[in-house]
Design an enzyme around this catalytic site. Structure first.
Site, mmCIF file in Angstrom:
data_model
loop_
_atom_site.group_PDB
_atom_site.id
_atom_site.type_symbol
_atom_site.label_atom_id
_atom_site.label_comp_id
_atom_site.label_asym_id
_atom_site.label_seq_id
_atom_site.Cartn_x
_atom_site.Cartn_y
_atom_site.Cartn_z
ATOM 1 N N GLU A 132 -3.169 26.796 -29.655
ATOM 2 C CA GLU A 132 -2.976 28.243 -29.781
ATOM 3 C C GLU A 132 -4.017 28.795 -30.762
ATOM 4 O OE1 GLU A 132 1.128 29.366 -30.146
ATOM 5 O OE2 GLU A 132 0.597 31.424 -30.689
ATOM 6 N N LYS A 147 9.984 29.765 -33.736
ATOM 7 C CA LYS A 147 8.799 29.343 -32.979
ATOM 8 C C LYS A 147 7.561 29.520 -33.864
ATOM 9 C CE LYS A 147 5.316 29.362 -29.864
ATOM 10 N NZ LYS A 147 3.903 29.693 -30.115
ATOM 11 N N ASP A 201 6.289 12.114 -33.276
ATOM 12 C CA ASP A 201 7.037 12.488 -32.073
ATOM 13 C C ASP A 201 7.514 13.930 -32.229
ATOM 14 O OD1 ASP A 201 9.019 12.894 -30.152
ATOM 15 O OD2 ASP A 201 9.720 10.828 -30.236
ATOM 16 N N HIS A 243 -4.318 37.977 -32.693
ATOM 17 C CA HIS A 243 -4.021 37.005 -31.644
ATOM 18 C C HIS A 243 -4.949 37.171 -30.456
ATOM 19 C CE1 HIS A 243 -0.642 34.438 -30.229
ATOM 20 N NE2 HIS A 243 -0.418 34.405 -31.524
HETATM 21 P P1 NAD Z 1 8.615 1.213 -34.931
HETATM 22 O O1 NAD Z 1 9.412 0.575 -33.868
HETATM 23 O O2 NAD Z 1 7.147 1.060 -34.858
HETATM 24 O O3 NAD Z 1 9.194 0.694 -36.321
HETATM 25 C C1 NAD Z 1 8.524 0.830 -37.524
HETATM 26 C C2 NAD Z 1 7.818 -0.456 -37.868
HETATM 27 O O4 NAD Z 1 7.050 -0.274 -39.026
HETATM 28 C C3 NAD Z 1 8.809 -1.579 -38.163
HETATM 29 O O5 NAD Z 1 8.375 -2.732 -37.508
HETATM 30 C C4 NAD Z 1 8.700 -1.750 -39.664
HETATM 31 O O6 NAD Z 1 8.978 -3.067 -40.063
HETATM 32 C C5 NAD Z 1 7.255 -1.382 -39.893
HETATM 33 N N1 NAD Z 1 6.913 -0.918 -41.244
HETATM 34 C C6 NAD Z 1 5.777 -1.216 -41.900
HETATM 35 N N2 NAD Z 1 5.726 -0.627 -43.093
HETATM 36 C C7 NAD Z 1 6.833 0.112 -43.198
HETATM 37 C C8 NAD Z 1 7.331 0.997 -44.202
HETATM 38 N N3 NAD Z 1 6.654 1.238 -45.344
HETATM 39 N N4 NAD Z 1 8.492 1.640 -43.977
HETATM 40 C C9 NAD Z 1 9.174 1.447 -42.830
HETATM 41 N N5 NAD Z 1 8.751 0.600 -41.847
HETATM 42 C C10 NAD Z 1 7.584 -0.061 -42.029
HETATM 43 O O7 NAD Z 1 8.862 2.782 -34.965
HETATM 44 P P2 NAD Z 1 10.112 3.639 -35.393
HETATM 45 O O8 NAD Z 1 9.618 4.484 -36.501
HETATM 46 O O9 NAD Z 1 11.332 2.838 -35.601
HETATM 47 O O10 NAD Z 1 10.356 4.528 -34.083
HETATM 48 C C11 NAD Z 1 9.469 5.576 -33.784
HETATM 49 C C12 NAD Z 1 9.191 5.592 -32.305
HETATM 50 O O11 NAD Z 1 10.409 5.676 -31.571
HETATM 51 C C13 NAD Z 1 8.386 6.791 -31.923
HETATM 52 O O12 NAD Z 1 7.325 6.349 -31.100
HETATM 53 C C14 NAD Z 1 9.369 7.637 -31.121
HETATM 54 O O13 NAD Z 1 8.699 8.422 -30.167
HETATM 55 C C15 NAD Z 1 10.232 6.589 -30.496
HETATM 56 N N6 NAD Z 1 11.573 6.946 -30.016
HETATM 57 C C16 NAD Z 1 12.175 8.134 -30.303
HETATM 58 C C17 NAD Z 1 13.451 8.389 -29.841
HETATM 59 C C18 NAD Z 1 14.101 9.691 -30.205
HETATM 60 O O14 NAD Z 1 13.591 10.393 -31.060
HETATM 61 N N7 NAD Z 1 15.238 10.054 -29.603
HETATM 62 C C19 NAD Z 1 14.136 7.429 -29.088
HETATM 63 C C20 NAD Z 1 13.507 6.209 -28.847
HETATM 64 C C21 NAD Z 1 12.227 5.949 -29.312
#
Ligand code: NAD
Length: 465
Positions: A97, A282, A298, A395
């Protein structure tokens, strides 16, 4: 907007006879492109646009999603002038935008006059929801779950030892018994709160939800179906605040007092009316989402959380409000921001990693605070414009460049065509087509045209400085 095609394939709506393409995902990306090029009768230029690669290498995109055929670029810019908790930030923002970057940069500049933004975030708690059906007596089931709190937390922690080692892990258990929506049994939900540290946390929490479900079933004697995080991350709120000296709000003949009054009236309007609150929010997400996207997060999760939070009282309400306090306009914002700086999928994107680096590789909480401040800035810029000339001037002035491109103006003539349609107050595809014909016709004057600069556009662009 009207037709934006040029060259071959002009204006032809692509379509295929059948979208049933078994095994598409097994093809290489080039094979997929070749296949859809045939199926959709794509032009050479259209195929080339799928082969083009920007900051996200095609091979990486191919590993990120199934059925990938290309990448979709959007501009990455910087929101300037931000002073947040006393620290300078040029905030990376990915957004299409036209007015957003100029707007937040203007508002951040105004906020500097009284020390910029203060911003903070809660600890990074995400919540797993485990729904139990056929649990029998709700009171008894609740009691048994709460009695097993420590066992549930320990089980959850056992699923993520490295998270626990980093200082995160399961924090609390809650039971919610919600009134039946349909005359059947009440809805019984166990919440398990997990500190996910610097992750967005959806996958981490979903693993917990699934891992503890059998124990929840055993405790309640019921049956678990749904077990997943909630995107209403209301244990993970971010807040930002700023105070703008009233005099800073003066704008093109309007006094600071008058502009302030307009902003406060806009805030009251959003408080009173969900129709207005939706647009108000928005404008906030115009600032938040680009930071979320630029940092590889996300944005659907953030959007879902923000709007659910806005409706938490039962009436959809503004996420940010403005009031006058003595000689200052004070703005505050609060919203859930489940942002990660590690993990996820989009963060493998080189541009997302660069964006995080430009922000000084913040923790998840710091990133949430920055995004909240950016949302507040975006809100202020929109309300100020609405309180004065309306948003269309700035805009549409910026939008004019996109219209000029859409009308087929070559890059060296885009600014000139945009300036002409702004001046003629005809910022439409047809207006741009006519302006382009005029400019292109004046071939003899082309050199002057290319170097010329529009007074109006220069003015519009100055918002960003
Ligand atoms: P992820 O599965 O990559 O988990 C985070 C990883 O980072 C873990 O393996 C953890 O051990 C590691 N890590 C390293 N350093 C860390 C730190 N300092 N703190 C925390 N973890 C650390 O990702 P996630 O964050 O669990 O999930 C995010 C993903 O899930 C996004 O891609 C999202 O789009 C997706 N998702 C979203 C939904 C929803 O929002 N409804 C549903 C399902 C999946």
């Amino acid at each position: 907007m009207t037709n934006t095609q040029d060259g071959d394939g002009a204006g032809r709506a692509a379509g295929i006879r059948s979208a049933w393409m078994p095994g598409f995902y097994k093809l290489t990306m080039d094979e997929r492109v070749a296949r859809i090029a045939r199926a959709f009768e794509l032009s050479r230029d259209e195929v080339a646009s799928l082969h083009a690669s920007g900051a996200l290498p095609r091979e990486v995109a191919d590993r990120m999603v199934e059925n990938a055929i290309g990448t979709m670029e959007i501009p990455l810019g910087l929101g300037l002038n931000f002073l947040i908790n006393g620290r300078e930030y040029a905030v990376p923002m990915a957004v299409e935008e036209p007015s957003v970057l100029a707007a937040v940069s203007f508002a951040a500049k105004a906020a500097r006059a009284a020390g910029g933004f203060t911003a903070e975030a809660d600890p990074q708690w995400m919540t797993a929801q485990i729904q139990v059906a056929r649990y029998g007596d709700a009171g008894r089931a609740r009691e048994r779950v709460l009695e097993a709190r420590d066992e549930l937390l320990a089980l959850a922690d056992s699923l993520h030892p490295s998270l626990v080692a980093r200082g995160g892990g399961a924090r609390d258990v809650e039971v919610r018994v919600l009134p039946s929506p349909d005359g059947g049994e009440d809805v019984f939900v166990v919440h398990l709160h997990v500190d996910v540290q610097d992750a967005m946390g959806a996958n981490l929490v979903n693993t917990v939800a699934e891992g503890v479900a059998p124990l929840v079933e055993a405790l309640t004697g019921g049956r678990v179906y749904l077990r997943i995080l909630t995107n209403l991350a209301d244990r993970r709120l971010a807040r930002a605040r700023c105070e703008i000296p009233v005099a800073e709000m003066a704008d093109r003949g309007a006094s600071g007092d008058d502009v302030c009054e307009g902003v406060v009236q806009a805030s009251r309007f959003a408080d009173a009316d969900p129709h207005r609150a939706a647009t108000h929010n928005k404008g906030i997400m115009n600032g938040v989402d680009p930071v979320v996207i630029a940092t590889g997060n996300d944005w659907r999760a953030v959007e879902a959380g923000a709007h659910a939070f806005a409706a938490r009282s039962g009436r959809y309400s503004p996420l940010a409000t403005w009031r006058r306090v003595d000689e200052f306009l004070e703005g505050t914002i609060e919203l859930p921001l489940a942002l990660g700086t590690v993990g996820g999928t989009l963060r493998v994107h080189p541009a997302a990693r660069l964006a995080l680096r430009l922000l000084g590789n913040p923790s998840a909480g710091k990133l949430a605070a920055i995004a909240a401040a950016t949302g507040l800035a975006s809100n202020l810029a929109a309300l100020r414009a609405l309180a004065t000339d309306g948003i269309q001037r700035g805009h549409m002035g910026l939008h004019a460049r996109s219209v000029a491109v859409a009308a087929g103006a070559p890059m060296h003539l885009v600014d000139r065509v945009a300036a002409m349609i702004v001046e003629a107050r005809e910022i439409t595809f047809d207006g741009a087509t006519r302006a382009l014909a005029t400019v292109a016709g004046a071939a003899a004057a082309l050199t002057d045209v290319v170097t010329g600069e529009s007074h109006d556009l220069a003015h519009v662009g100055s918002h960003g400085r």
